[in-house]
Design a protein around this motif. Structure first.
Motif, mmCIF file in Angstrom:
data_model
loop_
_atom_site.group_PDB
_atom_site.id
_atom_site.type_symbol
_atom_site.label_atom_id
_atom_site.label_comp_id
_atom_site.label_asym_id
_atom_site.label_seq_id
_atom_site.Cartn_x
_atom_site.Cartn_y
_atom_site.Cartn_z
ATOM 1 N N LEU A 1 18.865 -32.319 4.728
ATOM 2 C CA LEU A 1 17.716 -31.985 4.773
ATOM 3 C C LEU A 1 16.756 -31.741 3.357
ATOM 4 O O LEU A 1 15.775 -32.125 3.569
ATOM 5 N N LEU A 2 17.295 -30.769 2.699
ATOM 6 C CA LEU A 2 16.505 -31.035 1.394
ATOM 7 C C LEU A 2 16.105 -32.288 0.468
ATOM 8 O O LEU A 2 15.311 -32.754 -0.113
ATOM 9 N N LEU A 3 17.204 -33.509 0.482
ATOM 10 C CA LEU A 3 16.873 -34.392 0.125
ATOM 11 C C LEU A 3 16.129 -36.044 0.749
ATOM 12 O O LEU A 3 16.246 -36.585 0.443
ATOM 13 N N HIS A 4 15.273 -34.976 2.509
ATOM 14 C CA HIS A 4 15.310 -35.760 3.090
ATOM 15 C C HIS A 4 13.516 -36.997 2.156
ATOM 16 O O HIS A 4 13.185 -37.375 2.405
ATOM 17 N N GLY A 5 13.118 -35.422 1.065
ATOM 18 C CA GLY A 5 11.423 -36.096 0.704
ATOM 19 C C GLY A 5 11.643 -36.227 -0.420
ATOM 20 O O GLY A 5 11.161 -36.281 -1.384
ATOM 21 N N PHE A 6 12.912 -36.664 -0.983
ATOM 22 C CA PHE A 6 13.407 -36.708 -2.760
ATOM 23 C C PHE A 6 12.804 -37.819 -2.809
ATOM 24 O O PHE A 6 13.125 -38.807 -3.725
ATOM 25 N N PRO A 7 13.109 -39.303 -1.780
ATOM 26 C CA PRO A 7 12.329 -40.471 -2.276
ATOM 27 C C PRO A 7 10.876 -40.763 -2.462
ATOM 28 O O PRO A 7 10.775 -41.101 -3.482
ATOM 29 N N ILE A 8 10.440 -39.737 -2.385
ATOM 30 C CA ILE A 8 9.100 -39.760 -1.736
ATOM 31 C C ILE A 8 8.444 -38.892 -2.780
ATOM 32 O O ILE A 8 7.374 -39.257 -3.718
ATOM 33 N N TYR A 9 9.522 -37.400 -3.183
ATOM 34 C CA TYR A 9 9.056 -36.667 -4.358
ATOM 35 C C TYR A 9 8.881 -38.039 -5.909
ATOM 36 O O TYR A 9 8.207 -38.244 -6.560
ATOM 37 N N LYS A 10 9.559 -38.611 -5.885
ATOM 38 C CA LYS A 10 9.886 -39.401 -6.873
ATOM 39 C C LYS A 10 9.377 -40.580 -7.101
ATOM 40 O O LYS A 10 8.489 -40.661 -8.481
ATOM 41 N N SER A 11 8.857 -41.298 -5.887
ATOM 42 C CA SER A 11 7.932 -42.388 -6.275
ATOM 43 C C SER A 11 6.178 -41.693 -6.515
ATOM 44 O O SER A 11 6.014 -42.295 -7.231
ATOM 45 N N PHE A 12 6.247 -40.497 -6.090
ATOM 46 C CA PHE A 12 4.696 -40.133 -6.530
ATOM 47 C C PHE A 12 5.146 -39.166 -7.401
ATOM 48 O O PHE A 12 3.663 -39.192 -8.134
ATOM 49 N N VAL A 13 6.356 -38.550 -8.367
ATOM 50 C CA VAL A 13 6.129 -38.559 -9.392
ATOM 51 C C VAL A 13 6.139 -39.523 -10.483
ATOM 52 O O VAL A 13 6.033 -39.557 -11.464
ATOM 53 N N GLU A 14 6.743 -41.030 -10.029
ATOM 54 C CA GLU A 14 6.692 -41.846 -11.329
ATOM 55 C C GLU A 14 5.244 -42.059 -11.103
ATOM 56 O O GLU A 14 4.632 -42.843 -11.932
ATOM 57 N N SER A 15 4.452 -42.314 -9.923
ATOM 58 C CA SER A 15 3.075 -42.497 -9.893
ATOM 59 C C SER A 15 2.371 -42.207 -11.180
ATOM 60 O O SER A 15 0.999 -42.845 -11.844
ATOM 61 N N SER B 1 7.345 -31.618 -17.398
ATOM 62 C CA SER B 1 8.069 -32.420 -16.569
ATOM 63 C C SER B 1 8.031 -32.985 -15.614
ATOM 64 O O SER B 1 8.734 -34.113 -15.029
ATOM 65 N N PHE B 2 7.100 -33.953 -15.949
ATOM 66 C CA PHE B 2 5.855 -34.921 -14.961
ATOM 67 C C PHE B 2 6.411 -36.217 -15.938
ATOM 68 O O PHE B 2 7.535 -37.446 -14.967
ATOM 69 N N ARG B 3 7.012 -36.179 -16.593
ATOM 70 C CA ARG B 3 7.943 -37.423 -17.788
ATOM 71 C C ARG B 3 9.352 -37.500 -17.895
ATOM 72 O O ARG B 3 8.865 -38.632 -18.023
ATOM 73 N N GLU B 4 9.664 -36.606 -17.399
ATOM 74 C CA GLU B 4 10.733 -36.473 -16.789
ATOM 75 C C GLU B 4 11.424 -36.417 -15.581
ATOM 76 O O GLU B 4 12.302 -36.795 -15.152
ATOM 77 N N LEU C 1 1.148 -30.457 -8.341
ATOM 78 C CA LEU C 1 0.147 -30.697 -8.494
ATOM 79 C C LEU C 1 0.243 -29.717 -10.167
ATOM 80 O O LEU C 1 -0.242 -28.207 -10.495
ATOM 81 N N SER C 2 0.859 -29.817 -11.079
ATOM 82 C CA SER C 2 1.371 -29.878 -12.361
ATOM 83 C C SER C 2 0.593 -29.258 -12.943
ATOM 84 O O SER C 2 -0.679 -30.860 -13.068
ATOM 85 N N ARG D 1 3.321 -39.655 -13.424
ATOM 86 C CA ARG D 1 3.618 -40.399 -14.981
ATOM 87 C C ARG D 1 2.844 -41.334 -15.553
ATOM 88 O O ARG D 1 2.822 -41.683 -16.426
ATOM 89 N N LYS D 2 3.069 -43.133 -14.734
ATOM 90 C CA LYS D 2 2.141 -44.069 -15.098
ATOM 91 C C LYS D 2 0.801 -44.224 -15.145
ATOM 92 O O LYS D 2 0.184 -43.787 -16.596
ATOM 93 N N ASN D 3 1.019 -42.565 -14.712
ATOM 94 C CA ASN D 3 -0.722 -41.994 -14.754
ATOM 95 C C ASN D 3 -0.852 -41.548 -15.853
ATOM 96 O O ASN D 3 -1.939 -41.440 -16.962
ATOM 97 N N TYR D 4 -0.925 -41.082 -16.898
ATOM 98 C CA TYR D 4 -0.377 -39.849 -17.714
ATOM 99 C C TYR D 4 -0.157 -40.330 -18.737
ATOM 100 O O TYR D 4 -1.292 -40.389 -19.659
#
Length: 609
Positions: free
Chosen positions: A10-24, A48-51, A58-59, A26-29
């Motif tokens: 269950l914890l990993l259900h959100g992982f793909p969307i989490y990574k996709s959002f962070v990558e987006s 942490s966003f770069r990593e 909303l860090s 990161r590119k913006n930053y």
């Protein structure tokens, strides 16, 4: 163990969307840092966003500021003459300039020496002042927002949790500004001044040739050690020399190492970060930080055979890394990954470390209890459950904006946001229509909103006396008897209706169903206590909508693929008042869709009984 594996799944259900959002993000930053960099100053996005693993989505933004990067990069010659390693803390260095090299230094680095005025004399000694560098960093940031609290304590400290009052960075927050959607649009950034250096620190040379090494590859090691490093004005606190001491910064190398993670390794670290953010952070209170978790993950990758990193072992590998961290804390020595003789626990008292070890050991007594705290009705590790699809939309929106030629000036137009919502709705519908064994566990992920909708439907049409007899446990027991496949089919129905409503709104049609979504979202967010007249009217409309859609779902025996959504959309709109389109983020409709799903499924089941 089965319950624990279910929690991890269950914890990993959100992982793909989490990574996709962070990558987006990161590119913006990165693009913003590049945009604002000039000839005389360069901004390096870090943190942490770069990593790729922020604790909260909303860090703030972490920036390293390098003055005059083209001319002030310290050469190997300069490093050999100026660097004096702090023996007690080998990741720290004093920048002492020999008298015979002083004039040469001033000529080579006029920005540091003259314009920034970082040189300071003390008797016969001349040094680059970390204290002045910290004060410089404060110039255009509000002093009251300076981030000072950095928990640490020496081994000999009598009190646990003694704090150093010296911070390497300063936090800037712009004045609060709320847009017409009620969303905070202020800016928050942590900034640190840094000096850039050529090559690789001599006291970290062991890392270049370290053997045996399973990770990273020789090519990655060569790339990292050839691209330079930085030093930042952070003292060790051991020698008491807060004016002279700087610290090596390995933020760039660490970011490069994260790029080497495989999908399986990323999931392991995601579990660890979730444990840290949602469980350990509050309990450990800075004695053990996310940096310790990151360091131990690196050590595990280096020391373990690459073949162990597989999908089936995600949970066991996470616990394996945690056990290594526990051993380090029990020993009182957590080696820095790049400078292994530097102890990351050097400032922490033995008493504090023993307390931290006790807290970490609790996990191994019954891991399911701890993971249950990380996965609850509101949160899936590092993701809010009810924000999961919103984050997917925001990630798509971020990518569209950053892909625009003049992205820095582009304000997210509503039609772009609506298009991203429509794409997410369509993707979800496609996943629901997949073969049964591939259907995502939406029932589990959005259980709180589905239960709320079921509760609304459970109480509809009942008198005050009947309502007073209903126990909350009765509602929950009835809800958990619902068929998961039926719930998914009900969600498919609302995904399709939602897409029609969003697409019509994109065409500047004042769609009544989309207006209802927005109105009902506001009702759900504000509803507290007895309903007023307007709220009762809203609930009456909600009941009519769910009854109509539930009847459709019952007619096809929960086979939502056979429903004429255009016809159903027209019928539902006939039930709705002509409301003006409410100005609101279209992302917010997802909460409404799940509540409608729970209620519609209950209604459809009632029709069939």
């Amino acid at each position: 163990m089965a319950d624990l594996e279910k929690l991890v799944r269950l914890l990993l259900h959100g992982f793909p969307i989490y990574k996709s959002f962070v990558e987006s993000s990161r590119k913006n930053y990165v693009l913003n840092a590049e945009y604002y960099s000039k000839d005389d100053i360069r901004y390096v996005f870090t943190g942490s966003f770069r990593e790729g693993y922020p604790d909260i989505l909303l860090s703030d933004t972490d920036l390293i500021v390098i003055p005059h990067p083209s001319t002030e990069n310290w050469s190997l010659e300069t490093q050999s003459k100026v660097f004096q390693i702090v023996n007690e803390a080998p990741a720290h260095v004093k920048l002492i300039i020999p008298s015979g090299y002083r004039q040469r230094f001033k000529e080579k680095y006029p920005e540091i020496s003259t314009f920034l005025g970082l040189l300071e004399a003390e008797q016969d000694c001349c040094f680059v002042s970390a204290e002045i560098a910290r004060k410089l960093n404060e110039r255009d940031f509000l002093h009251e927002f300076m981030a000072e609290s950095k928990p640490s304590a020496k081994w000999t400290a009598p009190l646990v949790g003694a704090e150093s009052k010296i911070s390497v960075s300063y936090t800037f927050r712009s004045p609060s500004k709320v847009d017409d959607k009620g969303i905070y649009r202020g800016i928050e950034a942590d900034r640190v001044l840094a000096i850039e250096c050529t090559g690789w620190p001599t006291n970290a040379n062991e890392w270049k040739i370290r053997q045996p090494r399973n990770w990273p590859s020789a090519v990655v090691v060569e790339n990292i050690t050839s691209n330079g490093f930085m030093i930042v004005p952070k003292p060790s606190d051991l020698s008491g020399d807060t004016r002279k001491e700087w610290r090596f910064s390995f933020s760039n190398p660490e970011a490069e190492l994260f790029k080497c993670f495989t999908e399986e390794q990323s999931k392991v670290y995601y579990l660890l970060r979730s444990l840290y953010a949602r469980y350990f952070k509050e309990k450990l209170r800075g004695v053990v930080t996310s940096y310790h978790f990151k360091t131990v993950m690196f050590w595990t990758l280096e020391e373990e055979d690459p073949s162990i990193w597989c999908e089936e072992s995600t949970l066991n590998l996470s616990l394996r890394v945690l056990k290594k961290l526990l051993r380090f804390i029990q020993d009182g020595f957590c080696p820095h990954f790049f400078i292994r003789n530097h102890n990351l626990c050097y400032k922490t008292s033995k008493t504090a470390l023993e307390g931290a070890a006790t807290e970490i050991a609790v996990v191994f007594q019954d891991p399911s209890v701890v993971f249950d705290k990380v996965v609850n009705c509101q949160v899936l590790g590092l993701m809010l459950r009810l924000k999961l699809l919103n984050v997917d939309v925001e990630g798509r929106l971020e990518r569209k904006i950053t892909g625009h030629a003049s992205f820095i000036h582009l304000k997210a137009p509503r039609d772009v946001e609506l298009k991203c919502v429509s794409e997410t709705l369509e993707d979800c519908a496609i996943s629901i229509e997949a073969p049964a064994d591939e259907v995502p566990f939406l029932f589990e992920v959005y259980i709180a909103a589905l239960l709320q909708g079921h509760q609304f439907a459970f109480t509809m049409g009942k008198s005050e006396s009947e309502l007073s007899m209903i126990k909350e446990t009765s509602v929950e027991e009835d809800f958990f008897k619902m068929n998961v496949a039926h719930m998914n089919q009900s969600f498919l129905l609302w995904l399709q209706l939602g897409k029609i409503a969003v697409d019509l709104t994109t065409k500047e049609t004042n769609d009544k169903l989309f207006s209802f979504f927005c109105k009902f979202y506001r009702f759900v967010r504000r509803q507290n206590g007895p309903l007023n007249k307007e709220e009762k009217e809203t609930m009456d409309i909600f009941e009519d909508v769910c009854r109509t859609s539930g009847a459709f779902l019952a007619t096809v025996n929960f086979d939502a693929k056979n429903i004429s959504y255009q016809q159903l959309h027209e019928l539902v709109c006939d039930l709705l008042p002509v409301d003006a389109n409410i100005t609101q983020s279209p992302c917010d409709i997802f909460l409404t869709l799940f509540i409608l799903t729970g209620a519609t499924c209950k209604m459809a089941k009632s029709f069939l009984e």
